[in-house]
Scaffold this motif. Structure first.
Motif, PDB file in Angstrom:
ATOM      1  N   ARG A   1      20.309  52.016 -17.445  1.00 23.88           N
ATOM      2  CA  ARG A   1      19.667  53.324 -17.228  1.00 23.88           C
ATOM      3  C   ARG A   1      20.263  53.936 -15.962  1.00 23.88           C
ATOM      4  O   ARG A   1      20.140  53.389 -14.881  1.00 23.88           O
ATOM      5  CB  ARG A   1      18.152  53.157 -17.087  1.00 23.88           C
ATOM      6  CG  ARG A   1      17.472  52.860 -18.431  1.00 23.88           C
ATOM      7  CD  ARG A   1      16.066  52.320 -18.257  1.00 23.88           C
ATOM      8  NE  ARG A   1      15.190  53.169 -17.469  1.00 23.88           N
ATOM      9  CZ  ARG A   1      14.453  54.179 -17.939  1.00 23.88           C
ATOM     10  NH1 ARG A   1      14.504  54.477 -19.219  1.00 23.88           N
ATOM     11  NH2 ARG A   1      13.679  54.884 -17.139  1.00 23.88           N
TER      12      ARG A   1
ATOM     13  N   ASP B   1      28.703  47.578 -25.224  1.00 21.99           N
ATOM     14  CA  ASP B   1      27.665  46.869 -25.979  1.00 21.99           C
ATOM     15  C   ASP B   1      26.990  45.801 -25.112  1.00 21.99           C
ATOM     16  O   ASP B   1      26.476  44.811 -25.604  1.00 21.99           O
ATOM     17  CB  ASP B   1      28.291  46.242 -27.241  1.00 21.99           C
ATOM     18  CG  ASP B   1      27.215  45.846 -28.242  1.00 21.99           C
ATOM     19  OD1 ASP B   1      26.131  46.466 -28.218  1.00 21.99           O
ATOM     20  OD2 ASP B   1      27.462  44.902 -29.021  1.00 21.99           O
TER      21      ASP B   1
ATOM     22  N   GLU C   1      24.823  53.940 -27.231  1.00 24.77           N
ATOM     23  CA  GLU C   1      23.357  54.031 -27.130  1.00 24.77           C
ATOM     24  C   GLU C   1      22.812  53.161 -26.011  1.00 24.77           C
ATOM     25  O   GLU C   1      21.680  53.329 -25.572  1.00 24.77           O
ATOM     26  CB  GLU C   1      22.717  53.607 -28.449  1.00 24.77           C
ATOM     27  CG  GLU C   1      22.751  54.721 -29.467  1.00 24.77           C
ATOM     28  CD  GLU C   1      22.074  54.329 -30.756  1.00 24.77           C
ATOM     29  OE1 GLU C   1      21.515  53.208 -30.819  1.00 24.77           O
ATOM     30  OE2 GLU C   1      22.107  55.143 -31.692  1.00 24.77           O
ATOM     31  N   LYS C   2      23.631  52.238 -25.574  1.00 27.37           N
ATOM     32  CA  LYS C   2      23.187  51.325 -24.507  1.00 27.37           C
ATOM     33  C   LYS C   2      23.245  51.968 -23.123  1.00 27.37           C
ATOM     34  O   LYS C   2      22.824  51.388 -22.146  1.00 27.37           O
ATOM     35  CB  LYS C   2      24.055  50.059 -24.515  1.00 27.37           C
ATOM     36  CG  LYS C   2      23.982  49.251 -25.799  1.00 27.37           C
ATOM     37  CD  LYS C   2      22.712  48.419 -25.792  1.00 27.37           C
ATOM     38  CE  LYS C   2      22.602  47.464 -26.953  1.00 27.37           C
ATOM     39  NZ  LYS C   2      23.515  46.344 -26.885  1.00 27.37           N
TER      40      LYS C   2
ATOM     41  N   ARG D   1      21.929  54.928 -21.019  1.00 21.00           N
ATOM     42  CA  ARG D   1      20.906  55.976 -21.030  1.00 21.00           C
ATOM     43  C   ARG D   1      21.002  56.790 -19.748  1.00 21.00           C
ATOM     44  O   ARG D   1      21.055  56.246 -18.658  1.00 21.00           O
ATOM     45  CB  ARG D   1      19.508  55.332 -21.095  1.00 21.00           C
ATOM     46  CG  ARG D   1      19.262  54.492 -22.364  1.00 21.00           C
ATOM     47  CD  ARG D   1      18.699  55.348 -23.478  1.00 21.00           C
ATOM     48  NE  ARG D   1      17.653  56.238 -22.999  1.00 21.00           N
ATOM     49  CZ  ARG D   1      16.393  55.876 -22.785  1.00 21.00           C
ATOM     50  NH1 ARG D   1      16.006  54.643 -22.989  1.00 21.00           N
ATOM     51  NH2 ARG D   1      15.518  56.763 -22.345  1.00 21.00           N
TER      52      ARG D   1
ATOM     53  N   GLU E   1      21.397  47.145 -21.893  1.00 24.21           N
ATOM     54  CA  GLU E   1      21.143  48.574 -21.697  1.00 24.21           C
ATOM     55  C   GLU E   1      21.184  48.912 -20.201  1.00 24.21           C
ATOM     56  O   GLU E   1      20.690  48.150 -19.381  1.00 24.21           O
ATOM     57  CB  GLU E   1      19.778  48.972 -22.269  1.00 24.21           C
ATOM     58  CG  GLU E   1      19.558  50.472 -22.172  1.00 24.21           C
ATOM     59  CD  GLU E   1      18.207  50.948 -22.717  1.00 24.21           C
ATOM     60  OE1 GLU E   1      18.156  51.227 -23.921  1.00 24.21           O
ATOM     61  OE2 GLU E   1      17.249  51.050 -21.931  1.00 24.21           O
TER      62      GLU E   1
END
Ligand code: SF4
Ligand code: SF4
Lengths: 72, 359
Positions: free
Chosen positions: B35, B30, B58-59, B61, B33
């Protein structure tokens, strides 16, 4: 395209610069020349060529782990 | 040398409990984010097949990169292959995927009057050439550092055995320059899964300059679920650090395969290269040295890239700016049986992987 597979050298043909490699039962002829290899060694083959030797110890660790993962 | 160092992925004790802990960590993450780009299409495929996106927070990617030589070959190259395949007593020899890549007009497979043959290894061309000495066989020599040594072995054999009816058409690419470009292009990549089989040849140190320059972590990874999970864990944990970690030590070393590197240098030199969707990237390719020019089938200047379908967004997909399903043609006009761009052709292309496995 860069798929490479691990197999074991069954025999060497020094004249033709090839090795017979066993991948879990399927046998192929792979070119040597990028790496000195011996019979019985684990190797990584890409596009019909032996690219590298595979460290036996690391490979076994990995197979064991893969089996355990399969049980998850 | 900066702070960046090499670390051995074995530092994570690969016990099953760890994999469970790693999976939990990746699911519950958590933090800010992150990538993560997988450069190589084989990783794209392996990630999708193992359903990895579905077990991540979801964090985290995942973004596909330009790591498929089929996907990044410009249309002018395919046009040239078609031209050769239609020439008198010429046959193009290639890996299967390239047959279906659309050029500006059609694919090699669709071209009327084309003579082509699909093989498993570039070295298979030697037997073909011996069987038909009156015919010229041209190998479509595409690939990254993984495949280039195989072409070097082919060159060595052609010269030693004095085989004159084989040539190669080169579109060989090298990774570090395009990775540097991605790091500086504002695609917002925080971490890289480095291509395992490229590093077998080059060594993992090849990514050190980019790691240090941009303070980004690179983890060299294998292709199985546990390799990829531990790689993702290492990347998240090392966010913001300029490190290269070798998490594929069974076959990758820091220096790579020296003999293969020497053979590559003997026959091929660095050159600028055109990448489909990216354009010209200085010194990101290799071509035959001038002393071996007689083996070249006209590889110079094949830079032009024209889309068969103007709406294809491969350029943005390859550079991580769009995901495949954001392309207006995805799954409608463009499917693996009716590919509008290269990314839908190669089974390792981002679009075909997404089509096959969903997200
Ligand atoms: S061809 Fe495939 S494996 Fe090689 S780089 Fe592509 S995607 Fe990776
Ligand atoms: S879905 Fe098809 S048209 Fe769209 S970017 Fe991918 S390959 Fe190109």
């Amino acid at each position: 395209m860069c798929v490479a597979n691990t197999g074991r050298v069954v025999s060497l043909n020094k004249e033709k610069n090839t090795a017979t490699v066993n991948f879990h039962g399927s046998i192929i002829e792979a070119r040597t020349g990028l790496m000195e290899v011996e019979e019985g060694e684990l190797v990584l083959v890409h596009a019909g060529c032996i690219l590298q030797k595979v460290s036996e110890e690391r490979y076994n660790e990995w197979v064991k782990l893969a089996e355990e993962m399969g049980d998850l | 040398m900066g702070k960046a160092g090499r670390r051995d992925g074995r530092l994570i004790n690969k016990k099953m409990t760890d994999i469970r802990e790693i999976s939990k960590f990746l699911k519950d993450y958590d933090g800010p984010e992150i990538r993560i780009m997988e450069i190589c299409g084989s990783h794209t495929g392996a990630i999708a097949k193992n359903g990895i996106p579905g077990i991540l927070s979801e964090k985290i990617r995942l973004i596909s990169g330009p790591g498929c030589p089929v996907c990044v070959t410009p249309s002018a190259y395919i046009d040239r292959l078609i031209e050769i395949s239609r020439s008198d007593r010429h046959t193009v020899v290639t890996f299967g995927d390239l047959l279906r890549v659309p050029s500006s007009k059609c694919s090699l497979q669709e071209a009327a009057g084309a003579s082509y043959k699909m093989v498993y290894s570039p070295l298979d061309i030697i037997e073909l050439a011996k069987d038909e000495p009156e015919r010229t066989f041209v190998f479509a020599a595409i690939g990254f550092e993984t495949t280039t040594p195989v072409y070097a072995l082919l060159m060595q054999t052609l010269i030693e055995e004095k085989i004159k009816n084989v040539k190669i058409l080169t579109a060989l690419k090298t990774m570090p320059e395009v990775v540097d470009l991605l790091c500086s292009s504002g695609a917002g990549i925080d971490a890289f899964i480095a291509p395992g089989h490229v590093c077998v040849i080059t060594g993992s140190d090849i990514f050190k300059p980019a790691a240090e320059k941009y303070s980004l972590p690179f983890v060299v990874s294998g292709f199985e679920a546990e390799d990829l999970l531990s790689t993702l864990y290492l990347l998240v944990k090392n966010r913001g650090k300029g490190v290269v970690i070798n998490n594929y030590p069974a076959v990758v070393s820091a220096e790579g395969n020296k003999k293969a590197q020497e053979l590559i240098d003997k026959y091929f030199e660095k050159t600028d290269a055109s990448w489909r969707g990216i354009g010209n990237v200085p010194r990101s390719g290799r071509c035959l040295r001038t002393e071996y020019a007689e083996y070249d089938a006209g590889s110079k200047g094949l830079d032009h890239d024209e889309k068969i379908n103007k709406a294809c967004s491969c350029d943005k997909v390859i550079t991580g700016k769009l995901s495949p399903e954001q392309c207006p043609l995805f799954g409608k006009v463009c499917t693996p049986s009716t590919p509008q761009g290269a990314c839908m052709v190669s089974p390792e292309g981002s679009c075909s992987t997404q089509y096959e496995y969903g997200s």
